[in-house]
Design a protein around this motif. Structure first.
Motif, PDB file in Angstrom:
ATOM      1  N   PRO A   1      56.533  47.094  42.043  1.00 57.76           N
ATOM      2  CA  PRO A   1      57.940  47.783  42.332  1.00 57.76           C
ATOM      3  C   PRO A   1      58.322  48.610  41.488  1.00 57.76           C
ATOM      4  N   ALA A   2      59.202  47.707  40.743  1.00 57.78           N
ATOM      5  CA  ALA A   2      59.254  48.682  39.591  1.00 57.78           C
ATOM      6  C   ALA A   2      58.749  49.583  38.851  1.00 57.78           C
ATOM      7  N   GLN A   3      57.316  49.185  38.258  1.00 51.17           N
ATOM      8  CA  GLN A   3      56.433  50.687  38.556  1.00 51.17           C
ATOM      9  C   GLN A   3      56.561  51.932  39.410  1.00 51.17           C
ATOM     10  N   SER A   4      56.678  50.982  39.975  1.00 53.36           N
ATOM     11  CA  SER A   4      56.179  52.755  41.005  1.00 53.36           C
ATOM     12  C   SER A   4      57.905  53.125  41.760  1.00 53.36           C
ATOM     13  N   GLU A   5      58.439  53.006  41.335  1.00 53.24           N
ATOM     14  CA  GLU A   5      60.108  53.562  41.588  1.00 53.24           C
ATOM     15  C   GLU A   5      60.130  54.340  40.218  1.00 53.24           C
TER      16      GLU A   5
END
Lengths: 201, 249
Positions: A62-66
């Motif tokens: 999720p963090a990388q995706s954001e």
């Protein structure tokens, strides 16, 4: 000529086209290209979900995706003047940027070898994953139905390549088939998807 | 080899090619319109695969992205350029001609015309800077309500229309524009008054949104013409592009 042929091939017309309620994305993009921040806010409303969804599908984290989604949306702002309507729809333009960025991130990861080790569990997850999300949107339903119309090899190749972010040699390795076979399955499968979905290009 | 290359189209749109293959396929696309057509359709198809995965991002993404756009320069469009030379004769042909003052009988009329001309020249000399507020010797309302006021509405080559109300008695024109194409922030519309000798003086800047006015242009005399051009933001001292205001009068 081909367009009428496509209509005849479609399994069932389905509910009204989503595109009927779509805002004028090309118009919005043209305004954004002139520096219109308000237009960009509206564009964000339409494209942030698809962009984030595609990136999240490939990157998982999720963090990388954001982070990557933010890069992509900013690139859409930055390069709005470079959108060429003759080359495709605004959504295709935006999602091409999004998917490419996500895949580049995957490929450049030094942990790519680790990722290949995870490939086996991913492979069994993939069908369920697609089913979960796909059922909730109209686009998703159509995609699911058309994917179901492909051969298993065509379907798995496409899902691994697009949603999994794998290169076609990696797909060949995961599925245990020849390189040439994967290439043609991907292409044949996409052509059938195109006709099934009634893509008008 | 040909067939092999064409077979890559599907993998290309799914970003499943290796770097060198992607480069050589993109080079191939440049001179294969059939491939370009196929890629276009398959790219749209891939986009549908992507749309099926739409997921609302976390809410904190939106303010971050919007804030970042205020710090980020945009790419200019390809092929955009401002005409480097001013084509003087073409400029002259396209400008809106101010209607002549109707002839008045008697010597008084002749004197009045001389005064009008003299005033016009004076104002030409003193006003060079674009964007400087007009120290108008008349007002917009006086111009539009003047007994000799004449209105012209003209379509421009930038879309939209421009309405010009001229009163030779007031030696002024009032200009309103609507529906002209909006310009990027690096450009602006500029209003000009051009004398019969071909000289042009700025009458101020107009909003780049394409909707502007009413704006007062003073010192307008019979024989003058009114024009609007696209200029770099901040304006210029003389027109650099062909006026968007289409004639003829």
């Amino acid at each position: 000529m081909r367009r009428t042929a496509i209509r005849q091939l479609r399994p069932d017309p389905g509910p009204a086209e989503d595109t009927d309620r779509d805002p004028d994305l090309p118009g919005l993009l043209a305004q954004v290209a002139r520096g219109d921040h308000r237009a960009f806010e509206l564009l964000y409303g339409e494209l942030a979900g698809p962009v984030y969804g595609v990136v999240r599908q490939v990157l998982r984290d999720p963090a990388q995706s954001e982070e990557v989604a933010q890069e992509v949306l900013l690139e859409i702002w930055r390069a709005a003047s470079r959108y060429d309507p003759a080359k495709g729809s605004p959504a295709a333009w935006a999602l091409t940027i999004a998917h490419r960025r996500a895949v580049d991130r995957v490929r450049s990861e030094s942990a790519s070898s680790r990722r290949e080790e995870k490939a086996a569990p991913d492979l069994s997850e993939a069908p369920d994953d697609v089913a979960d999300v796909v059922a909730t949107t109209l686009d998703g339903q159509r995609v699911r139905r058309c994917l179901d119309g492909l051969t298993e090899l065509q379907r798995e190749s496409i899902k691994l390549a697009y949603y999994g972010g794998y290169s076609y040699p990696q797909v060949a390795q995961l599925l245990g088939v020849a390189l040439g076979t994967v290439k043609t399955r991907i292409r044949d499968g996409l052509i059938r998807m195109r006709d099934c979905l009634g893509v008008a290009w | 080899m040909r067939d092999d290359l064409h077979a890559l189209s599907g993998s290309y749109v799914l970003d499943a090619l290796t770097e060198p293959e992607r480069d050589s396929f993109e080079r191939h696309l440049q001179h294969c319109s059939q491939c370009e057509d196929e890629v276009r359709g398959l790219r749209e198809t891939a986009a549908r695969l992507g749309l099926a995965k739409t997921v609302d991002p976390p809410p904190q993404l939106r303010p971050r992205v919007l804030a970042a756009t205020y710090r980020t320069r945009q790419l200019p469009p390809i092929g955009d350029r401002i005409e480097p030379e001013r084509r003087r004769t073409r400029v002259a042909q396209r400008w809106l001609r101010v209607p002549q003052v109707p002839r008045l009988a008697g010597a008084f009329a002749a004197a009045a015309l001389v005064v009008v001309v003299a005033l016009g020249i004076t104002q030409v000399v003193t006003r060079h800077q674009p964007g400087v507020a007009q120290t108008a010797s008349t007002t917009i309302s006086r111009v539009v309500t003047a007994p000799d006021a004449r209105t012209e509405t003209v379509a421009t080559s930038a879309g939209g229309t421009v309405t010009v109300v001229v009163s030779a008695g007031q030696q002024a024109a009032v200009v309103s524009a609507a529906g002209m194409r909006s310009l990027p922030s690096a450009q602006t519309y500029q209003l000009w008054v051009m004398g019969p000798d071909g000289s042009a003086r700025s009458a101020g800047l107009l909003s780049r949104t394409g909707r502007a006015g009413p704006v007062l242009a003073s010192g307008v005399v019979p024989g003058d013409r009114i024009g609007i051009t696209v200029e770099p933001a901040g304006g210029t001292s003389s027109p650099t592009t062909t006026p968007v205001l289409a004639v003829p009068v």
